[in-house]
Scaffold this motif. Structure first.
Motif: not given
Length: 319
Positions: A114-119, A121-125, A148-155, A191-200
């Motif tokens: 969760f911490v990893f994907h939070t960082y 995802t913030g970097f991507t945004l 936030l939903g993408a981060i929780a799901y990826a974790a 999951m890293c690709a998923f969070t990029v697609a969601v946040v952008r």
């Protein structure tokens, strides 16, 4: 066109050129520069009025561009927060990757991921496309909610192998190999690709600005936004999927060869392998696609085709 994009267009046409430039931009020492130094570098670049039709040989100009590339968003001209600048990505993400790769309890694994994907995802945004059209919705509550939903799901997905290992007794060596060693790498990359697609996602929903060779904005394209997000998601998946996969392969053969016997020594070697792979893969993944992206005129929307006769248009891909 912003000077950063001009430089990427002039000196980032091939993979090798982009790799060499990213290797310089990712220097952590660039993080110590103050906002005043960054502002002076931008003024120095703009005052020289260089067209960047030829490679830069002047050392002062090169250092000014490196500081600009590492600290300034090419769409908004805003200074990027220190923790989310490209040179900070490796020092911050590396310990998160190492901790996430440990065979922890499912609850701890979920927290680490969760911490990893939070960082990330913030970097991507913050480092995504920030053209004028994108600014209108970049801080909307919907985008934050999706993130936030993408981060929780990826974790949750990342913790699934640990959950199965802890809950069920896996006697088959092949099953243990797949769940313990092989499954985490593609899951993390996916999951890293998923969070990029969601946040952008607003970039391909609302489009991003495309420019001609002179930097003039000719329209807003959803297809260019889709291309930019897709390329960034693929590069992010390659980065972290490889950083998980290659060390596990190396450690497997190392155990088979019985070179290192003590658990502490194995853990040290594994940590060194993750560090080496992630350090090498970061500039490689960032260099997979041009930073100043190109899209054929024929691939754009009809309303843009009527606005220009250029055969190729350009956009900021983001990171």
């Amino acid at each position: 066109m912003d000077p950063n994009l001009q430089l990427w267009r002039a000196e980032g046409r091939s993979f090798l050129q982009r790799f060499r430039l990213w290797a310089d931009v990712l220097d952590p020492l660039l993080l110590v520069a103050s906002s005043e130094e960054i502002r002076r570098s931008r003024l120095f670049i703009q005052s020289n009025g260089k067209t960047l039709s030829e490679p830069i040989h002047n050392n002062q100009m090169k250092q000014a561009f490196l500081l600009s590339l590492s600290s300034v968003h090419p769409d908004t001209n805003n200074v990027i927060p220190v923790l989310f600048r490209p040179p900070a990505f490796l020092p911050i993400s590396l310990p998160l990757v190492i901790v996430s790769s440990l065979q922890l309890q499912a609850r701890n694994a979920f927290f680490c991921q969760f911490v990893f994907h939070t960082y990330t995802t913030g970097f991507t945004l913050i480092n995504g496309n920030g053209s004028k059209k994108a600014e209108e919705y970049s801080v909307q509550q919907k985008q934050v909610f999706y993130g936030l939903g993408a981060i929780a799901y990826a974790a949750c997905i990342g913790a699934i192998p640990i959950f199965f290992m802890n809950r069920y007794t896996l006697k088959s060596p092949l099953t243990q190999l797949v769940i313990r060693k092989l499954l985490p790498a593609p899951l993390l990359g996916l999951m890293c690709a998923f969070t990029v697609a969601v946040v952008r996602s607003p970039e391909f929903e609302n489009g991003i600005e495309v420019m001609d060779k002179n930097g003039k904005v000719v329209g807003v394209s959803q297809k260019a936004g889709e291309k930019a997000v897709k390329e960034t998601a693929l590069s992010r998946a390659a980065l972290f999927g490889t950083a998980f996969f290659l060390p596990e392969v190396f450690m497997y053969f190392l155990r088979r060869a019985n070179f290192v016997k003590t658990p502490r020594a194995l853990a040290s070697v594994r940590m060194m392998m993750i560090t080496s792979v992630l350090t090498g893969m970061l500039p490689v993944s960032l260099s997979m696609f041009p930073q100043c992206g190109e899209i054929k005129r024929a691939d754009l929307e009809p309303e843009i085709l009527s606005c220009t006769e250029e055969t190729e248009l350009f956009y900021n891909r983001g990171i």
